[in-house]
Design a protein around this motif. Structure first.
Motif, PDB file in Angstrom:
ATOM      1  N   VAL A 229       0.851  -1.187   0.000  1.00  0.00           N
ATOM      2  CA  VAL A 229       0.000   0.000   0.000  1.00  0.00           C
ATOM      3  C   VAL A 229       0.890   1.241   0.000  1.00  0.00           C
ATOM      4  N   PRO A 230       0.674   2.149  -0.937  1.00  0.00           N
ATOM      5  CA  PRO A 230       1.516   3.350  -0.992  1.00  0.00           C
ATOM      6  C   PRO A 230       1.080   4.407   0.025  1.00  0.00           C
ATOM      7  N   TYR A 231       2.051   5.172   0.476  1.00  0.00           N
ATOM      8  CA  TYR A 231       1.838   6.292   1.379  1.00  0.00           C
ATOM      9  C   TYR A 231       2.407   7.538   0.729  1.00  0.00           C
ATOM     10  N   GLU A 232       1.896   8.675   1.162  1.00  0.00           N
ATOM     11  CA  GLU A 232       2.431   9.952   0.707  1.00  0.00           C
ATOM     12  C   GLU A 232       3.411  10.433   1.759  1.00  0.00           C
ATOM     13  N   PHE A 233       4.703  10.356   1.442  1.00  0.00           N
ATOM     14  CA  PHE A 233       5.746  10.791   2.363  1.00  0.00           C
ATOM     15  C   PHE A 233       6.045  12.255   2.092  1.00  0.00           C
ATOM     16  N   SER A 234       5.323  13.117   2.762  1.00  0.00           N
ATOM     17  CA  SER A 234       5.464  14.554   2.505  1.00  0.00           C
ATOM     18  C   SER A 234       6.713  15.115   3.182  1.00  0.00           C
ATOM     19  N   SER A 235       7.166  16.235   2.671  1.00  0.00           N
ATOM     20  CA  SER A 235       8.331  16.913   3.246  1.00  0.00           C
ATOM     21  C   SER A 235       8.061  17.320   4.687  1.00  0.00           C
ATOM     22  N   THR A 236       6.821  17.707   4.973  1.00  0.00           N
ATOM     23  CA  THR A 236       6.455  18.109   6.330  1.00  0.00           C
ATOM     24  C   THR A 236       6.673  16.961   7.304  1.00  0.00           C
ATOM     25  N   GLN A 237       6.245  15.759   6.926  1.00  0.00           N
ATOM     26  CA  GLN A 237       6.438  14.602   7.803  1.00  0.00           C
ATOM     27  C   GLN A 237       7.917  14.228   7.901  1.00  0.00           C
ATOM     28  N   MET A 238       8.643  14.337   6.804  1.00  0.00           N
ATOM     29  CA  MET A 238      10.060  14.002   6.818  1.00  0.00           C
ATOM     30  C   MET A 238      10.823  14.909   7.786  1.00  0.00           C
ATOM     31  N   GLN A 239      10.415  16.162   7.904  1.00  0.00           N
ATOM     32  CA  GLN A 239      11.071  17.085   8.823  1.00  0.00           C
ATOM     33  C   GLN A 239      10.845  16.697  10.277  1.00  0.00           C
TER      34      GLN A 239
END
Length: 183
Positions: free
Chosen positions: A87-97
């Motif tokens: 299942v794909p997820y959206e790894f946003s820059s906000t979460q990566m920070q």
């Protein structure tokens, strides 16, 4: 500081089933579908590999899946995804920070092990990219061997590299477990 002054860049997936970040050595431009991480210009190569090792760990993957948006359960043309692990997820820059950095991330002994594993994985990935049909043809023409022999060596080397990459990924995961105090 201009973004292009630092040649090394960590590229991360925007939508993926797992975190598979990689180190770009310069000369490419990425858009929203491939967010980038730039470290300060003063950062050493080892700093990039330490961050890369942490980002590619199963611990960070688990954390990202807890805080990231799950994408639709179907692929192209509404074909249902066959496994929950895909299942794909959206790894946003906000979460990566917001990725938690383990307390022991700066300890030199454990950090050196993380860097060594990340560097070796990076080297093997680059080797895998060069083990392609074109390289087999060029190699067989240069060495006057048969394409069948060259292809068999190619397949054998890819299998060895893959086995070593799996081992190193496990090693990297256990190093990060130690950094977080889980072991």
């Amino acid at each position: 500081l201009h973004r292009l002054e630092t040649p090394l860049t960590i590229i991360l997936p925007f939508v993926a089933s797992r975190n598979h970040c990689f180190l770009d050595r310069g000369g490419k431009v990425y858009n929203r579908s491939a967010p980038v991480i730039k470290l300060r210009n003063a950062s050493r190569d080892e700093d990039f590999f330490a961050v890369l090792g942490l980002l590619n760990s199963s611990t960070v993957c688990f954390w990202l899946k807890q805080v990231s948006q799950q994408k639709q359960m179907s692929g192209g043309e509404s074909v249902r995804i066959e496994s929950v692990s895909k299942v794909p997820y959206e790894f946003s820059s906000t979460q990566m920070q917001r990725i938690p950095v383990p307390a022991r991330f700066g300890e030199s002994t454990i950090r050196d092990r993380l860097i060594a594993a990340a560097k070796k994985l990076d080297e093997l990935v680059r080797q895998q990219q060069n083990l392609n049909p074109n390289s087999v043809i060029v190699d067989t023409l240069m060495n006057s061997t048969s394409i069948r022999e060259g292809w068999e060596r190619h397949i054998e080397q890819r299998a060895k590299n893959r086995s070593m990459m799996i081992f190193l990924q496990e090693e990297l995961d256990f190093i990060v477990y130690v950094m977080f105090g889980l072991l």
